[in-house]
Design a protein around this motif. Structure first.
Motif, PDB file in Angstrom:
ATOM      1  N   GLU A  82      20.686 -15.634 -18.102  1.00  0.00           N
ATOM      2  CA  GLU A  82      20.301 -14.220 -17.974  1.00  0.00           C
ATOM      3  C   GLU A  82      21.676 -13.435 -18.261  1.00  0.00           C
ATOM      4  O   GLU A  82      22.491 -13.989 -17.858  1.00  0.00           O
ATOM      5  CB  GLU A  82      19.691 -13.890 -16.734  1.00  0.00           C
ATOM      6  CG  GLU A  82      18.357 -14.723 -16.405  1.00  0.00           C
ATOM      7  CD  GLU A  82      18.643 -15.482 -15.179  1.00  0.00           C
ATOM      8  OE1 GLU A  82      19.810 -15.822 -15.159  1.00  0.00           O
ATOM      9  OE2 GLU A  82      17.497 -15.899 -14.881  1.00  0.00           O
ATOM     10  N   LEU A  83      21.560 -12.529 -18.613  1.00  0.00           N
ATOM     11  CA  LEU A  83      22.700 -11.461 -18.641  1.00  0.00           C
ATOM     12  C   LEU A  83      22.449 -10.419 -17.596  1.00  0.00           C
ATOM     13  O   LEU A  83      21.258  -9.799 -17.777  1.00  0.00           O
ATOM     14  CB  LEU A  83      23.037 -10.666 -19.977  1.00  0.00           C
ATOM     15  CG  LEU A  83      24.312  -9.980 -20.090  1.00  0.00           C
ATOM     16  CD1 LEU A  83      25.681 -10.842 -20.078  1.00  0.00           C
ATOM     17  CD2 LEU A  83      24.105  -9.159 -20.994  1.00  0.00           C
ATOM     18  N   THR A  84      23.106 -10.356 -16.394  1.00  0.00           N
ATOM     19  CA  THR A  84      22.716  -9.520 -15.436  1.00  0.00           C
ATOM     20  C   THR A  84      23.207  -8.253 -15.483  1.00  0.00           C
ATOM     21  O   THR A  84      24.412  -8.143 -16.118  1.00  0.00           O
ATOM     22  CB  THR A  84      23.016 -10.174 -14.046  1.00  0.00           C
ATOM     23  OG1 THR A  84      24.385 -10.180 -13.780  1.00  0.00           O
ATOM     24  CG2 THR A  84      22.545 -11.650 -13.882  1.00  0.00           C
ATOM     25  N   GLN A  85      22.599  -7.233 -14.800  1.00  0.00           N
ATOM     26  CA  GLN A  85      23.351  -5.833 -14.777  1.00  0.00           C
ATOM     27  C   GLN A  85      24.833  -6.031 -14.073  1.00  0.00           C
ATOM     28  O   GLN A  85      25.598  -5.390 -14.634  1.00  0.00           O
ATOM     29  CB  GLN A  85      22.390  -4.951 -13.793  1.00  0.00           C
ATOM     30  CG  GLN A  85      23.058  -3.419 -13.600  1.00  0.00           C
ATOM     31  CD  GLN A  85      23.094  -2.830 -15.081  1.00  0.00           C
ATOM     32  OE1 GLN A  85      21.977  -2.339 -15.544  1.00  0.00           O
ATOM     33  NE2 GLN A  85      24.254  -2.660 -15.321  1.00  0.00           N
ATOM     34  N   ARG A  86      24.982  -6.912 -13.212  1.00  0.00           N
ATOM     35  CA  ARG A  86      26.329  -7.241 -12.571  1.00  0.00           C
ATOM     36  C   ARG A  86      27.463  -7.711 -13.383  1.00  0.00           C
ATOM     37  O   ARG A  86      28.489  -7.224 -13.704  1.00  0.00           O
ATOM     38  CB  ARG A  86      26.116  -7.962 -11.344  1.00  0.00           C
ATOM     39  CG  ARG A  86      27.467  -8.114 -10.526  1.00  0.00           C
ATOM     40  CD  ARG A  86      27.460  -8.498  -9.292  1.00  0.00           C
ATOM     41  NE  ARG A  86      28.475  -9.195  -8.963  1.00  0.00           N
ATOM     42  CZ  ARG A  86      29.141  -9.927  -7.921  1.00  0.00           C
ATOM     43  NH1 ARG A  86      27.833 -10.592  -7.507  1.00  0.00           N
ATOM     44  NH2 ARG A  86      30.102 -10.377  -7.778  1.00  0.00           N
ATOM     45  N   ASP A  87      26.571  -8.557 -14.433  1.00  0.00           N
ATOM     46  CA  ASP A  87      27.731  -9.317 -15.449  1.00  0.00           C
ATOM     47  C   ASP A  87      28.144  -8.031 -16.384  1.00  0.00           C
ATOM     48  O   ASP A  87      29.490  -7.962 -16.766  1.00  0.00           O
ATOM     49  CB  ASP A  87      26.991 -10.008 -16.228  1.00  0.00           C
ATOM     50  CG  ASP A  87      26.392 -11.418 -15.724  1.00  0.00           C
ATOM     51  OD1 ASP A  87      26.940 -11.593 -14.461  1.00  0.00           O
ATOM     52  OD2 ASP A  87      25.512 -12.109 -16.061  1.00  0.00           O
ATOM     53  N   VAL A  88      27.114  -7.209 -16.690  1.00  0.00           N
ATOM     54  CA  VAL A  88      27.495  -5.850 -17.669  1.00  0.00           C
ATOM     55  C   VAL A  88      28.817  -4.958 -16.971  1.00  0.00           C
ATOM     56  O   VAL A  88      29.830  -4.616 -17.603  1.00  0.00           O
ATOM     57  CB  VAL A  88      26.140  -4.928 -18.179  1.00  0.00           C
ATOM     58  CG1 VAL A  88      27.015  -3.855 -18.960  1.00  0.00           C
ATOM     59  CG2 VAL A  88      25.372  -6.011 -18.899  1.00  0.00           C
TER      60      VAL A  88
END
Lengths: 612, 612
Positions: free
Chosen positions: B492-498
Motif C-alpha cells: 500500500e501507499l499510505t497517507q503518511r508515505d505521501v
C-alpha cells in the motif's frame, strides 16, 4: 612511626628534593636519574657509589665501617647503596653523570631569545547563525594564520573542546608561523622545551624555559646502548646481528631519553604536556640510531652516512611522549664521523663568527676537530680511542670518587690528588696525562714512549727508579700503592697504557696539524683553543701541551667549554637564527677525510713520539 | 573429491574472480565486499538476497523451491545464501551496493592527467672515498630535489636498503616535488591511488591507476556506522554517549575503508604497498568522524563545524595501512551541511566553468543543492529526509530485486515494473515518486496531498477507487496485491508515505527556488539540471518535474550523473589542478542558511502542495 618529609640537596647540581624519611639514598638517586657506578650491585663491596654528606650524615652502617676508613666516615663519606635518609642533608655526588657539573663550568653564549615555539592568547569570536564559519576558521582568522599552512590532526581533534571549555578564550602554540596546538584559557605562563645531547656513553637532557631561554633543570644518565657495545663501531656491528637489533638500540635510547625528560618535568613540577619541542644532537651514528636509520654503511669504506640532513618531525614519530603536538628537531650532521654534536659545538663556541681562526677539539671515543673562522671552517675526526675516558687503561676510570685526577713531580717524588680527596682507586684521563708528563720529565718515559729500565733513569730521579718493575709486556711504573701512598691498591701505569695514550694524542695532534696545514696557519695565528667535553674540562692545559696533543699556545687562550654539544642544542631550541646557522654550517663546513690524507699519515707517525 | 577452479563473473560490475568449486555464493560476495540485504540472516526466508544467474545456474535447493516461483527459478533466480557454486557462472546482483552500477551510468569528465603522486627512476652515483656525501644527499641531488623540502622518517629508514639492494638503480615516489619514498629498482610500472566516497549509508572506493587516470576496480559496502544511527544527527547524538563513542565510530569506518581498499588491491593483484595516496570525500559530519574530530557542534544551533579545511596527512595518521609513506587528502567542506561530497559534485560536473547556470541536486538523507556558473555559486542543504532511500515509507526499500521502480497509468489501470522483473516486494524511491504522480493524475491524491475517499474519485478512474481503503491515519491506496498483480504481499501507499514525500520534495523544491531567486534567474536560464546520487540516477525525470521537485525544464537538460561525489574524489586524485579548484571552491561557494531564510520558509509551505 610517622615518617616526616626531608629536604635533600644534591651537589654539584644544586637540585633539591623532598623525600619521605626512611627511604634509601640509592632509590632517590635512581628516581632523579642521577646514576652512580655500582659494579657490586649494591652490596657495599666496591665502594664506587661513595658520596659525601656535607650536612646531615646518618650514622654509618656496619658495612660502611668495613668499607670506608674512620677518617673518611668522620668527613661524611657514605655508601649510597647502604645509606637510609633520616634527616635533612646536603650531599655531594662526585661520581654523578649529572652533567650540570660539567656545564656549570662551561660557557653559556648570550644570544637574543627567538625560539621556534611561542604562545599567544586570543579571544575568539563566538559562532552565530550569522557567523557559521568553522571553529578552525574563526581561530585561524583571529590569530592571523595563513590559510595554506599545514595543520596537524591532534590539534584539530582537540580544538573544539579547547574553544568551548574556555568560553572562547584560548592560547595558541606556534612553531614559527604554524599553529601546533590550541589550549583552553591563558597558558602563556608555561612553555618548555628540552635540549638533548646523545653521547655514545652519556645522555644529557636540559629543560629550557622557552619564555626566558634559561635552563631550569638538568638530568643525565648512561646511554643504555652501552650494554650492546662501548663504541660506535661495536654498536653498528650489533645492529647486523638480527633483524630486531636496530629497533632494540633505538628503543632503549628513546626510552631513556623519555625517562630523563620525565625526571626534568617532575623536578620543576610541570607535566610532559607543557613541553612542546625537543632539540637533539649526537654524533652521526647516534642520530641514525635515534631515528631508527640503519648506520651500517658508516662502518664500511667509504664510510657514508644514510643522511646528514636535519630532521623536523613530530616528537611522537621518534617515540617521545611530550605534548601531543610537540616537535622534534634533530640538528644536521656534517659527515659520517663529524656529527650534529660538532654542529652544536660550533653554535656554542660561535667559532663561525670569529675574525681569527679558533681550534675546537671535542675529545671522546672519537676526537672531532674543527678549525676555522668566519671565512672558512675545516673539520675532521680521528679515532682517538677511549683512553682518556678510562677505557683500555689498566686502572682507568671516569673522573669519579677516588680517581687520580692530577699528578705532579715534587723534586724526586710523584704526588697526586684524587677526586673527593680520599684513597686512590684508579686513574682518570687528566691524571693519566699528568702522570705521563711527569714520567717524561723524570726521564722514565723516553721520546719513543718506552718505559725505561731502572738503570736508565737519570741520577736525580733514582728514587723513582725503584717504582719501575718489569712485566710481561714491557716495564710498568707504580704510581700508587697502599705501602707508601693513600691508595686502596697498587696502581700501575703500564707500557700498554702509554701506547694507548700515544695513539690517542698522536691521532689528535696529527689531525690538528693536518687542518692547520690545510688552512696554512701556525699556532700563533690561533685566537683560541677550545676544549669541549668532559676530558677537555678536567685536563691540565700544561699537560695537554706538554705531551704535544694540542698546539703550544699561551695558556689563557685555552678554554674549556664543558658540554658544548648540549649547549648547542639549547641554543637551537631558543633561537631560530641558531637553527639557520646550524643548517648553513652543516653545508659549508669542509670535511677532511684523514684516512686518505698522506700528510695525516706522516704527521701521525711523528706525533706518536713525545717531544722531550 | 578434488574441487576445481571456477570462473565467476559478476554483473553489473563486470568483476571476474576465480573460486574453488563447492564454496557458497554468499561467502564469495562477502569476500569481494559486495553486500546484499539479508535480514533473515541467511536462512532463505526473506528472499532479499536473490540474484540472477545469467549463465551457470546450479540446480535449485528445496529452500529455493519454497521461496521462489517456478518461473523465476527457470529464469535463473537463486538465493545467494543458499547457492553453492559448482560451475562457471555469470551472476547479476541487482541488490548490490556495488556502485559501479551507479557510476557506469554516470559521466566521467575528461581532464588532463596530472596526479600529485608521480614516479621517476634514476641511477644514483655510488659513494666513494672521494664522494662521501650521504645516501640521501646523492639521491636528492640526482633527482634534483630542493634541499629544504620536508622529508618523512619512514622514507629515510628504508632509503639505504633500497639503494644498496638495487645497486643504486632506484625509483623515487614524489608527492608534487617532495619525495615520499624510494624503491629498489624500476617500479615506475605500478602506481596506484584510491578515491573514497564516505556516504552516510554507503561507502564506495575506486582504485585508480595513477599512470593513466583510469579506474581499474571498484568496491562498495554499507557504512558500518549505520549500526550506531541511520542519519547524521543520530550518529552525533551517539558520540555523546560515552567517551569512547567517537573513537568507535571512527574505528569502524576506517576499518571498513581499509577492507574495501584491500578488496580493490586483491582484485587486480597488487599489494597495499603499491597504493600511494587516498583522496576522500564525505559530508561534513562524515569527514569529522573519519578524522576523529568531534562533530557535536554540528547538531546544535548555530550548527558550525570544527573544520572545513582540507587535510593533507599521512594515510597512517588516519589509520589506513597502505604504502608506509602514503598520503591522505580529505577534500575541503563548504559548510556544516554542505560537505566535501558536494565539492566532489562540483568537480565532477564542472559547474564552476559553465557560462550559464547549472543546478546540481544530490538527494540523499540530506538534499544538497548547488546553483551556479563560473561567476557565482550558491549552495544550501535541506533536511529532505530519507524517504527516497526507502526509509520512513511503509513498504520502502532500496532499488533492489523486487522493488517497484516505475509506475504508470494505462487508462484506468495502474501498471508497474520491478527491479529484476519478478514479484513486487516493496517500493523504491523512483517507484514511490511515480506512484504519487499517477495517483495525482487519477485524482486520487489532491493538491494538498490527501488521499481522497473512493466517492471523490473522478468518474473515469472509478475502477481505481476500489483500491482505496480507510486506515487509522487517513486513506491508503493498494498499489499491488497477490490477488490481482505479481506481488508477494499487499503493497500500500499510505497517507503518511505521501506526507513524507511532500516534506522531502517540498524541502528540495523550496531550496532550489530560494537559490534561483537569490541568483535572480528562472528555469529557462538553466543550462542543465544535474541529478547526483543513486536516487537521481533512477528517478523518472518526468515524475520529478510532475511533483514539482525540480524546475520545469526540457527533459534533455536533466542529466543523471551517478556518484558524482566519488567521481570528484577520483578527479582530485589524478589532477593537482582539480585540487586547487576544490580548495578555491570551498572558499568561494556562497553558503545559504535556509533555517533563517524567511523566503525559504514561505516557499516551503507552498512547495508542500502538489501542482495539480
Amino acid at each position: 612511626l610517622v615518617s616526616r618529609d626531608l629536604t635533600i640537596k644534591f651537589k654539584p647540581s644544586g637540585r633539591t628534593v623532598k623525600v619521605k624519611g626512611g627511604v634509601s639514598l640509592i632509590s632517590v638517586l635512581e628516581t632523579l636519574g642521577l646514576t652512580v657506578d655500582m659494579p657490586c650491585g649494591g652490596k657495599g663491596r666496591c665502594g664506587k657509589c661513595t658520596v659525601l654528606f656535607e650536612q646531615g650524615a646518618p650514622p654509618p652502617t656496619s658495612t660502611e665501617k668495613d668499607r670506608l676508613s674512620e677518617i673518611d666516615l668522620s668527613k661524611g663519606y657514605r655508601l649510597s647503596c647502604q645509606t637510609v635518609l633520616d634527616s635533612d642533608a646536603v650531599i655531594l655526588i662526585p661520581n654523578s653523570h649529572d652533567s650540570s657539573y660539567v656545564l656549570t663550568r662551561g660557557v653559556a653564549r648570550q644570544i637574543p631569545l627567538d625560539p621556534t615555539i611561542t604562545k599567544r592568547r586570543a579571544i575568539i569570536p563566538k559562532p552565530s547563525i550569522e557567523d557559521q564559519r568553522s571553529d578552525l576558521d574563526r581561530v585561524l582568522a583571529t590569530f592571523q594564520v595563513k590559510r595554506n599552512v599545514s595543520l596537524g590532526l591532534p590539534m584539530i581533534r582537540r580544538l573544539s573542546q579547547a574553544v568551548r571549555d574556555s568560553n572562547y578564550d584560548i592560547t595558541g602554540v606556534f612553531a614559527g608561523e604554524t599553529p601546533i596546538a590550541f589550549e583552553a584559557g591563558d597558558t602563556t605562563g608555561s612553555c618548555f622545551g628540552v635540549a638533548v645531547d646523545i653521547g655514545t656513553t652519556t645522555l644529557a637532557a636540559y629543560l629550557i624555559d622557552l619564555r626566558t631561554g634559561e635552563q631550569v633543570s638538568v638530568a643525565a644518565s648512561t646511554n643504555p646502548q652501552t650494554r650492546y657495545g662501548d663504541d660506535v663501531i661495536s654498536r653498528i656491528s650489533y645492529t647486523t646481528r638480527d633483524s630486531a637489533a636496530l629497533e632494540r638500540l633505538r628503543d632503549v635510547l628513546v626510552d631513556e631519553i623519555q625517562k630523563l625528560i620525565t625526571v626534568l618535568a617532575d623536578d620543576v613540577n610541570i607535566t610532559l604536556e607543557q613541553i612542546y619541542e625537543v632539540c637533539l644532537v649526537g654524533n652521526t651514528c647516534m642520530t641514525h640510531l635515534l631515528l631508527g636509520v640503519n648506520p651500517e654503511s658508516l662502518a664500511q669504506s667509504p664510510y657514508v652516512p644514510v643522511m646528514c640532513q636535519s630532521l623536523y618531525v613530530n616528537a611522537s614519530e621518534i617515540g617521545l611522549e611530550l605534548n601531543e603536538s610537540a616537535l622534534a628537531y634533530v640538528l644536521p650532521c656534517i659527515a659520517g664521523y663529524v656529527g650534529a654534536d660538532t654542529v652544536g659545538v660550533l653554535l656554542a663556541t660561535g667559532l663561525y663568527e670569529s675574525d681569527r681562526p679558533i681550534l675546537a677539539v671535542d675529545i671522546g671515543t672519537n676526537g672531532e676537530i674543527v678549525l676555522g673562522y668566519k671565512e672558512r671552517i675545516l673539520a675532521c675526526s680521528t679515532a682517538a680511542g677511549p683512553a682518556f675516558e678510562g677505557a683500555h687503561i689498566k686502572h682507568g676510570m671516569r673522573a669519579a670518587l677516588g680517581a687520580i685526577d692530577s699528578v705532579r713531580l715534587e723534586g724526586d717524588t710523584v704526588r697526586f690528588t684524587t677526586v673527593g680527596g680520599g684513597k686512590a682507586v684508579g686513574l682518570c684521563g687528566s691524571g693519566l696525562l699528568d702522570a705521563i708528563v711527569c714520567l717524561i720529565q723524570a726521564g722514565i718515559i723516553d721520546a719513543s714512549g718506552r718505559i725505561v729500565a731502572p738503570s736508565e733513569v737519570p741520577a736525580e730521579f733514582t728514587s723513582l727508579a725503584r717504582k719501575i718493575r718489569e712485566a710481561e709486556k714491557g716495564n710498568e711504573f707504580i704510581l700508587a700503592s697502599p705501602d707508601d701512598s693513600p691508595a686502596d691498591r697498587v696502581i700501575e701505569l703500564t707500557q700498554r697504557d702509554v701506547r694507548e695514550v700515544q695513539l690517542a694524542k698522536g691521532a689528535i695532534a696529527a689531525g690538528i696539524q693536518t687542518l692547520m696545514r690545510k688552512m696554512n696557519i701556525g699556532s700563533g695565528d690561533l685566537e683560541a683553543v677550545v676544549l669541549a667535553g668532559a676530558f677537555g674540562n678536567y685536563v691540565r692545559k700544561e699537560s695537554a701541551i706538554a705531551v704535544g696533543m694540542i698546539p703550544r699556545v699561551p695558556l689563557d687562550r685555552i678554554r674549556p667549554v664543558g658540554n658544548a654539544a648540549g649547549e648547542g642544542a639549547r641554543l637551537a631550541l631558543i633561537s631560530k637564527d641558531m637553527r639557520e646557522h646550524a643548517e648553513r654550517l652543516a653545508q659549508s663546513v669542509q670535511y677532511v677525510e684523514l684516512t686518505i690524507d698522506s700528510e695525516f699519515q706522516e704527521r701521525f707517525a711523528e706525533a706518536l713520539l713525545f717531544d722531550v
